[in-house]
Design an enzyme around this catalytic site. Sequence first.
Site: not given
Length: 432
Positions: A160-162, A195, A318, A328-329
């Site tokens: 899951r994302g932010a 996180r 994110d 971001n990734k």
Amino acid sequence: MPPSATSSVVTSFLLRRGPGGPRLLFLRRSARVGTYRGRWAGISGYLEDADPLAQALREIEEEAGLPPSAVQLLRAGRPLPVPDPRLGRLWIVHPFLFEVAPGQAPRLDWEHTRARWARPETVFRLPTVPRLPESLQRVYPLVPPSVEATAETIASDRSRGARQLAAAALEALAAVAPAPPVRLRAAACYLARARPGIPAIALAVAHAYSRALGSSDPSSSLREAAGRLEGTAREAALQAASVLPAGTVLTYSRSSTVLLALLARRPARVLLSEGRPGQEGLQMARELAGAGIDVTLVADAQLPGLVAEAEAVAVGADAILADGSFLNKAGTLPLALTARRLRVPFYVVAESWKVLPPGVRPFPEEGDPVEVAPPLTGVTVRNPYFETTPGPLVTAYLTEEGALTPAALRPKALAAREAWRRLFGRSRADLA
């Protein structure tokens, strides 16, 4: 850098009872220690003895001048893994809670410069060594078990994302909102810290907590805040769909907000890559193709070479930093650099609540190297999850308020600082 060495340590918290409730001893580390100078901690030391309890008692006597007869063990907690990529170290913390006998007072040695007896919840307001509140939770109930469990789920979730993780944090906080204010704040701080690599989660909690303080029904206020996250994402996606071209759009990884934007815009073609090691891009490709959109999928290393075929690049975020850069990734930065060189518009589709306060930056997060490759003799395998892309490479942030330049985000960063301060008591709390 990834953890290259593992060290086991003991951390002891000393408790003193009084008419105002329990107090814990927090110590500020001196400039003469090897790590975390100036940070607050318990009584800590390397585990040199096979028996962690014996080592803990030895450290208490050496650092606080209290013999074993002056303290009583209340609880020994489960060891807590604490990675610190900045030091290349994985700490295994063995926490203990001791009660100090009446009339006994600690005497500091050279390792600490200050001692402070304070309410346990004060740990969230201090600049501490990494994961000190989480170590304390193992031996003292700072937050309810449901909050601790949600925080652990958020910490380990890689799907899951932010936004989704922030919503989970807010739902968990809403469930305990009838608690007294001091306990509610502790729960909010604990969830916000779940996180450190995705600080937008903490920011969502800070904004929602700030609004809930002025509400007659904090639970409802927090649940409404969780619902607003979804609504804001949909609005940002619609705004982005009005800007994105109708031809070919290149994207990377899987942003749920970018997905909504592409489904609304329905470009003639979408270019993306697999998104190793989590394969988020492959999932995105399936979702877009299932909606009838023409998709071209390539390996991650091949994606920058396709930027020339795109009319625009659109990625998610994110978190957005106050200086206009974004998180971001890993693998996003090469796309932004290539787009700048080829003069292809580079858009970031993200909600404005992700803008961080000035001075707040993400903590480096690295995943299990096995996700990248099996152990290889003589080879260090790294797996960084996120990277920061500078603001000057961004054409515009496509938000629920429309297209914004990186410079236009400054007022939002200042507003975020106020929410952050109301939760943590200071504007630059270190989430790690």
